[in-house]
Design a protein around this motif. Structure first.
Motif, PDB file in Angstrom:
ATOM      1  N   GLU A 181      27.585  35.165  -2.494  1.00  0.00           N
ATOM      2  CA  GLU A 181      26.180  35.768  -3.418  1.00  0.00           C
ATOM      3  C   GLU A 181      25.708  37.080  -3.126  1.00  0.00           C
ATOM      4  O   GLU A 181      25.433  37.616  -4.212  1.00  0.00           O
ATOM      5  CB  GLU A 181      25.391  34.443  -2.243  1.00  0.00           C
ATOM      6  N   SER A 224      30.423  31.460   4.838  1.00  0.00           N
ATOM      7  CA  SER A 224      30.699  30.675   5.184  1.00  0.00           C
ATOM      8  C   SER A 224      30.764  30.533   3.076  1.00  0.00           C
ATOM      9  O   SER A 224      30.010  31.285   2.492  1.00  0.00           O
ATOM     10  CB  SER A 224      29.530  29.537   4.923  1.00  0.00           C
ATOM     11  N   THR A 225      30.506  29.844   2.924  1.00  0.00           N
ATOM     12  CA  THR A 225      30.563  29.023   1.200  1.00  0.00           C
ATOM     13  C   THR A 225      29.005  28.721   1.236  1.00  0.00           C
ATOM     14  O   THR A 225      29.116  28.463  -0.559  1.00  0.00           O
ATOM     15  CB  THR A 225      31.795  28.083   0.822  1.00  0.00           C
ATOM     16  N   HIS A 226      28.633  28.036   1.482  1.00  0.00           N
ATOM     17  CA  HIS A 226      27.395  27.201   1.975  1.00  0.00           C
ATOM     18  C   HIS A 226      25.975  27.947   2.894  1.00  0.00           C
ATOM     19  O   HIS A 226      26.538  28.562   3.429  1.00  0.00           O
ATOM     20  CB  HIS A 226      27.374  26.260   2.091  1.00  0.00           C
ATOM     21  N   ARG A 227      24.656  28.471   1.981  1.00  0.00           N
ATOM     22  CA  ARG A 227      24.019  28.595   3.100  1.00  0.00           C
ATOM     23  C   ARG A 227      23.874  27.379   4.335  1.00  0.00           C
ATOM     24  O   ARG A 227      23.796  26.487   3.907  1.00  0.00           O
ATOM     25  CB  ARG A 227      22.689  28.576   2.350  1.00  0.00           C
ATOM     26  N   THR A 255      24.839  20.155  13.175  1.00  0.00           N
ATOM     27  CA  THR A 255      24.393  21.163  12.335  1.00  0.00           C
ATOM     28  C   THR A 255      22.843  21.800  12.710  1.00  0.00           C
ATOM     29  O   THR A 255      23.188  23.161  12.095  1.00  0.00           O
ATOM     30  CB  THR A 255      23.607  20.121  10.743  1.00  0.00           C
ATOM     31  N   TYR A 314      28.722  22.917  11.383  1.00  0.00           N
ATOM     32  CA  TYR A 314      29.326  21.710  10.866  1.00  0.00           C
ATOM     33  C   TYR A 314      30.593  21.212  11.656  1.00  0.00           C
ATOM     34  O   TYR A 314      31.456  21.797  11.829  1.00  0.00           O
ATOM     35  CB  TYR A 314      28.763  22.128   9.304  1.00  0.00           C
ATOM     36  N   THR A 350      35.643  35.415   4.419  1.00  0.00           N
ATOM     37  CA  THR A 350      34.917  34.332   4.790  1.00  0.00           C
ATOM     38  C   THR A 350      35.295  34.167   6.734  1.00  0.00           C
ATOM     39  O   THR A 350      35.949  35.265   6.655  1.00  0.00           O
ATOM     40  CB  THR A 350      35.491  33.240   4.257  1.00  0.00           C
ATOM     41  N   THR A 377      24.812  33.598   0.583  1.00  0.00           N
ATOM     42  CA  THR A 377      26.593  34.302   1.631  1.00  0.00           C
ATOM     43  C   THR A 377      26.983  35.219   1.033  1.00  0.00           C
ATOM     44  O   THR A 377      26.771  35.889   0.296  1.00  0.00           O
ATOM     45  CB  THR A 377      26.974  32.353   0.976  1.00  0.00           C
TER      46      THR A 377
END
Length: 323
Positions: free
Chosen positions: A240, A225-228, A286, A291, A247, A237
């Motif tokens: 990172e 994903s684009t975020h943890r 969440t 999400y 993705t 991610t």
């Protein structure tokens, strides 16, 4: 205006009036939400969470009906044949809705023509997971290890054509590694073989492996994903970890049968928007490892077309054959 044109105009006005009247009284009895998997799994839990809030928003019970079987084909065929009145809905999963057609599987429904898009509900990121005993501590180290042992590494999935399968095939194409696919009847048995070291990689949704990662039995190398994720804050991610091109977030979207009256479609979409954008729903989803991600009907139609094109390309490039 000719007599024939007047007749057509009257028919169109009558149809519009009928549809509007139907929407004004909709819903006046329970709605069936068909979920194409067995009860108790992550998708089923998300569907039941949505149903709980829709009950309140629509003023009628939204009843989850589990129809597993045939890699989703049983449920999709059932909804495709249902009366388009808004009382039979499909909680759809990208792996079934786009994955099956991409593989060229013989299905009784058309991914676009058989359904009316209503709303995107959630997105499910995945975690790239290996046994804790594997010497690779990072995603980069795993890629190097797999390259050193072409064809000797095995990856699991919840079945041929699943997002876990197709997504890992995309991962192989991006990293130029050779691994052998081992399909399972669900993510849980794949996770058990991962724990035992019989397979070396599993790309799956966080709820399947979070307990084992937290216990140190498995290692999460990256979140696709684009975020943890709050539940796995120490797992980077893919960007990172050095692989920003990869993705993998499966969508879960609501559809009705083809021919759903636009006023009913819009009323359902509006209700789902209120639910999905509410803080209470966001918080519950969440905690489940996904999400909330509302998208309206026109965006859903576009997303489906893009998914079909994307996964068809992956299948062709990787040379994947359906069951």
């Amino acid at each position: 205006m000719g007599r024939w044109n007047k007749t057509l105009l009257c028919a169109a006005l009558l149809a519009l009036t009928t549809e509007t009247a139907a929407a004004a009284g909709f819903p006046d009895h329970p709605i069936a939400m068909v979920v194409p998997v067995s009860a108790g799994g992550a998708m089923d839990i998300a569907g039941r969470t949505l149903a709980k809030y829709l009950n309140q928003e629509l003023g009628q019970p939204v009843i989850v009906e589990n129809k597993p079987g045939g890699s989703g084909n049983l449920a999709y065929g059932y909804v495709a044949r249902a009366r388009p009145d808004g009382y039979t809905l499909l909680f759809s999963y990208e792996g079934f809705h786009a994955g099956n057609p991409a593989l060229g599987k013989n299905v009784s429904w058309d991914p676009i023509k058989s359904f009316t898009p209503i709303a995107e509900i959630t997105r499910g990121p995945h975690v790239i997971t290996v046994p804790a005993s594997l010497p690779a501590k990072t995603l980069k180290e795993f890629i190097e290890l797999a390259r050193d042992k072409p064809g000797q590494m095995y990856f699991g999935s919840s079945g041929t054509g699943s997002i876990q399968h197709l997504g890992t095939e995309q991962f192989k194409l991006l990293t130029h590694v050779q691994m052998t696919h081992v399909p399972y009847n669900g993510a849980a048995p794949a996770m058990q073989d991962l724990l035992a070291g019989r397979i070396q990689l599993l790309v799956t949704t966080p709820p399947t492996v979070i307990g084992q990662i937290q216990a140190g039995q498995l290692r999460g190398l990256a979140i696709t994903s684009t975020h943890r994720l709050p539940m796995l804050p120490d797992v980077p991610t893919t960007a990172e970890a050095g692989l920003p091109a990869f993705t993998l977030e499966a969508w879960f979207t609501m559809f009705g049968p083809a021919g759903l009256p636009p006023p009913v479609q819009q009323k359902l979409a509006d209700a789902m928007k209120k639910v999905v954008t509410s803080q209470a729903f966001k918080d519950e989803i969440t905690k489940q490892g996904s999400y909330a991600s509302y998208q309206p009907p026109d965006a859903v139609a576009r997303i489906l077309r893009e998914s079909l094109a994307h996964w068809t390309g992956v299948v062709k490039q990787a040379g994947i054959k359906g069951d």
